[in-house]
Design an enzyme around this catalytic site. Structure first.
Site, PDB file in Angstrom:
ATOM      1  N   TYR A  72       0.857  -1.181   0.000  1.00  0.00           N
ATOM      2  CA  TYR A  72       0.000   0.000   0.000  1.00  0.00           C
ATOM      3  C   TYR A  72       0.890   1.226   0.000  1.00  0.00           C
ATOM      4  O   TYR A  72       1.840   1.320   0.778  1.00  0.00           O
ATOM      5  CB  TYR A  72      -0.898   0.007   1.243  1.00  0.00           C
ATOM      6  N   LYS A  75       3.710   9.085   8.958  1.00  0.00           N
ATOM      7  CA  LYS A  75       3.487   8.463  10.270  1.00  0.00           C
ATOM      8  C   LYS A  75       4.448   8.958  11.356  1.00  0.00           C
ATOM      9  O   LYS A  75       4.235  10.048  11.870  1.00  0.00           O
ATOM     10  CB  LYS A  75       3.445   6.937  10.107  1.00  0.00           C
ATOM     11  N   ASP A  79       9.255   2.985   0.100  1.00  0.00           N
ATOM     12  CA  ASP A  79       8.175   3.630   0.832  1.00  0.00           C
ATOM     13  C   ASP A  79       8.354   3.261   2.304  1.00  0.00           C
ATOM     14  O   ASP A  79       7.977   2.171   2.736  1.00  0.00           O
ATOM     15  CB  ASP A  79       6.819   3.178   0.293  1.00  0.00           C
TER      16      ASP A  79
HETATM   17  C1  LIG Z   1       0.081   4.753   5.643  1.00  0.00           C
HETATM   18  C2  LIG Z   1       0.891   4.521   4.437  1.00  0.00           C
HETATM   19  C3  LIG Z   1       0.858   5.384   3.329  1.00  0.00           C
HETATM   20  C4  LIG Z   1      -0.129   6.515   3.227  1.00  0.00           C
HETATM   21  O1  LIG Z   1       0.061   7.475   4.210  1.00  0.00           O
HETATM   22  P1  LIG Z   1      -1.189   8.439   4.577  1.00  0.00           P
HETATM   23  O2  LIG Z   1      -0.587   9.399   5.548  1.00  0.00           O
HETATM   24  O3  LIG Z   1      -2.237   7.569   5.139  1.00  0.00           O
HETATM   25  O4  LIG Z   1      -1.601   9.112   3.318  1.00  0.00           O
HETATM   26  C5  LIG Z   1       1.743   5.179   2.306  1.00  0.00           C
HETATM   27  N1  LIG Z   1       2.615   4.160   2.334  1.00  0.00           N
HETATM   28  C6  LIG Z   1       2.670   3.292   3.358  1.00  0.00           C
HETATM   29  C7  LIG Z   1       3.689   2.205   3.349  1.00  0.00           C
HETATM   30  C8  LIG Z   1       1.799   3.432   4.437  1.00  0.00           C
HETATM   31  O5  LIG Z   1       1.810   2.542   5.426  1.00  0.00           O
END
Ligand SMILES: *Cc1c(COP(=O)(O)O)cnc(C)c1O
Length: 433
Positions: free
Chosen positions: A142, A265, A237
């Site tokens: 994701y 995060k 990511d």
């Molecule tokens: C949570 C998440 C996102 C998206 O971040 P948001 O702040 O919710 O837009 C992107 N990549 C990874 C790996 C994530 O866990």
């Protein structure tokens, strides 16, 4: 007293599904969500005053637990000086310097307001820099909800994406190629066929959005080699793994340097923050220095920067936190394995550092197809039984369990006792159909 049920009734009238982010609706665990009133350390209290030991941690940001005093104090101090200026501040410079100092692959960063935004922008930079359009992503990873990333896989080793969501134009989905996680051969194949058109490979260096799936030995290094060979960029990511697996993230943990990284995060300490960054040469493409446009009214927001900076500095001052988190994670994983093994219930527990996931399948779980073998009905029962015992797990099988510094060894033992009790009660008993 207002109850969660009453709030959910009202919410459903004015918010789609009653929530502002889908998993919060508790759809896959067959009950209504709890509405939260407050939180402290490892604890959550719902509006009815019930207390829960929380292992969601706002989905990752809260590595020190809820309402961590130093962060609250930093936020308060910053807020008193005004909430937003739309002009540069010292805190942004300090934040960027600290990130570039802690994460060796970062020479320049751009702050944004969410992980989604960070990924969306990093992809644009990769395309601008390489002059190519295709992106390779992995099934079950994701990367936020930007159009190009809402593409999963069809079956087969490598398929052109079909959108995962209504509203994503087919033309955009077709620019995203998906391959199975941990499958270097599939990546090789895609590059052999279209290597000159691929701008970037984006990967969660530890996949933590299909449950938790670890990269196999050599997977990340292999991606580094293939992308370098074809002149494509490698994007890690690290929105979850950044500052969670260590001060230098998964890239430090596994010793593989990406060209670009995305964060979110933890770097916001609980406020909305994201960032992307990498090699100077690549980041020099970003406006106003370069020709890739990217902007944000609240980017580098002073209150958010204060929360993030305080979080990162606190981590930097107590690096032993990572060993402590890892040893709690290991105890939890080993404890879970032992309990289910004794009860002859086939499970797979994937764990690394403070990330853990229990799958109801014999496993191993090394990619999305494996993860989907998990018996989600059994997870639902497990989730609800744990909630009844005051333990708040992710309301979906396909999410990580997040440990924080606020969880003690005793909390872990309490969890294991609860699991033992549930297993002994026969709720999860294994029957072959
Ligand atoms: C949570 C998440 C996102 C998206 O971040 P948001 O702040 O919710 O837009 C992107 N990549 C990874 C790996 C994530 O866990």
């Amino acid at each position: 007293m207002t109850t969660s049920h009453e709030l959910f009734q009202r919410a459903q009238e004015v918010l789609p599904g009653g929530v502002n982010s889908p998993v919060r609706a508790f759809g896959s665990v067959g009950r209504e969500p709890l509405f939260i009133d407050q939180a402290a350390g490892p604890w959550l209290w719902d509006v009815e005053g019930n207390r829960y030991l929380d292992f969601v941690g706002s989905w990752g940001p809260l590595i020190f637990g809820h309402a961590y005093e130093p962060v609250l104090a930093a936020v308060e101090e910053a807020a008193k000086k005004g909430l937003s200026y739309g002009a540069p501040t010292a805190a942004e410079v300090e934040m960027a310097e600290l990130m570039c100092c802690l994460v060796p692959s970062l020479e320049m960063v751009r702050m944004v307001s969410s992980g989604t935004e960070a990924v969306m922008s990093a992809l644009r930079v990769a395309r601008g820099y390489t002059g190519r359009e295709l992106i390779v992503k992995f099934q079950g990873c994701y990367h936020g909800h930007a159009d190009a990333m809402l593409v999963q896989a069809g079956s087969g080793a490598a398929t052109f994406g079909v959108p995962d969501s209504a509203g994503v134009p087919a033309a955009i989905a077709q620019q995203t190629i998906t391959v199975p996680y941990n499958d270097l051969a599939a990546v090789q194949q895609v590059f052999r066929e279209q290597g000159q058109e691929i701008a970037a490979v984006i990967v969660e260096p530890v996949a933590a959005n299909m449950g938790v799936v670890l990269p196999e030995e050599g997977f990340l290094a292999g991606l580094r080699e293939i992308t370098a060979h074809y002149g494509a960029l490698l994007i890690f990511d690290e929105v979850i793994t950044g500052f969670r697996l260590g001060l230098d993230g998964a890239q430090g943990y596994f010793g593989v340097q990406p060209d670009l990284s995305t964060f979110g995060k933890i770097i916001g300490g609980g406020l909305p923050v994201g960032a992307f960054g990498g090699r100077r040469e690549v980041m020099s493409e970003v406006a106003p220095l370069g020709k890739v446009y990217q902007a944000g009214t609240l980017s580098g927001n002073p209150v958010a920067m204060a929360a993030g900076l305080c979080t990162l500095k606190s981590l930097q001052e107590q690096p032993s936190i990572y060993e402590q988190l890892a040893s709690k994670g290991k105890r939890l994983a080993e404890g879970l394995r032992a309990i289910f093994q004794e009860a002859k219930i086939p499970v797979t527990v994937n764990q690394i550092g403070s990330l853990c996931c229990l799958f109801f399948t014999a496993g191993p779980v090394n990619n999305y197809a494996d993860a989907k073998q998990s018996d989600t009905e059994r997870y639902k029962k497990y989730f609800n039984a744990m909630l009844e015992r005051g333990i708040y797990l992710s309301p979906s099988q396909f999410e990580a369990l997040f440990l924080s510094a606020a969880h003690t060894a005793d909390h872990i033992e309490w969890v294991l006792e609860a699991v033992q009790e549930i297993v002994e009660g026969g709720l999860l008993a294994w029957r072959e159909f």
